[in-house]
Scaffold this motif. Sequence first.
Motif: not given
Length: 308
Positions: A19, A51, A55, A66, A83, A88, A90, A298
């Motif tokens: 990331a 990351a 995404a 992730l 994210q 996502t 986390l 992203q």
Amino acid sequence: MTDDATGARTYDVLVIGSANADLTVRVDRRPGPGETVLGTDLVENAGGKGANQAAAAARLGARTALLAKVGDDAFGEMVLDGQREAGTELRHVLVERGARTGTAMIVVGPDGDNAIVVSPGANSRLLPGDVTDARAAVAASAVVSLQLEIPPETVRAAVAVAGETGTRVVLNPSPVPEVLDPALLEAADPLVVNEHEARGLSGLDAGTAADWARALRARGARSVVVTLGAQGALALDDAAGDPVAVPGVAVTAVDTTGAGDAFTGALATRLAAGADLADAARFAVRVGAVSVTRAGAQPSYPTAEELD
């Protein structure tokens, strides 16, 4: 681990990887050795191969988690915000006190191609024990997606846990090593490589992308996908068969940063849904094509609705 008695998985895709904060400058031409050129204003975005893939999968609607490590700095918060925006999960992202979040310096030329230098930062502190601690998350995932921007021993630990829990491994061996650990190659289902990576890892001095895919399959990869940029991709699932050619989508490229990650995240998403390799590659080619028509990594990734 599954989320109910039916054996359903909690996550479609678990990404274990890097990331970063992406620091991007666009230039009229890339500088030569010892040369200075002027660029545009600096743009800061969330990035990193891990990351990015998370995404991409989350924006397409996959239940995505992730496992990564960031620093307790402003860049780390930017990564987490990216994210969250994508959707996502986390809970498995680790924040290392006193560490700097990984950073990528990106120069984008007028043709959309880029040159990138990465400072690993907190990514280098994602350790095998972190993967072992997240064993339940690996077991709860249909697919685990891996890259090589984290320590190699951590990638090996992820492959070992995935093998023990029956989780499918998608491996994008980038940055590409001179020699890929046979245990990683044999776990890859598929191994996702571009033409340069495919040739280097195949051990062949010449040939075509199809030749390199067959060689990688013969060396132990369970399946292989070779990305061909604007020309699409090749997918090889059957050791005795020929690779399936997936044509590219004609678009005008604005920025290719993160396009390979968009492809891999989309591929993992469709494989988690039960698609065969060629169908997953067709879907991933479309996602990658959309991503190069927009600036950044992203921020360029489409939702399923935008893709339709």
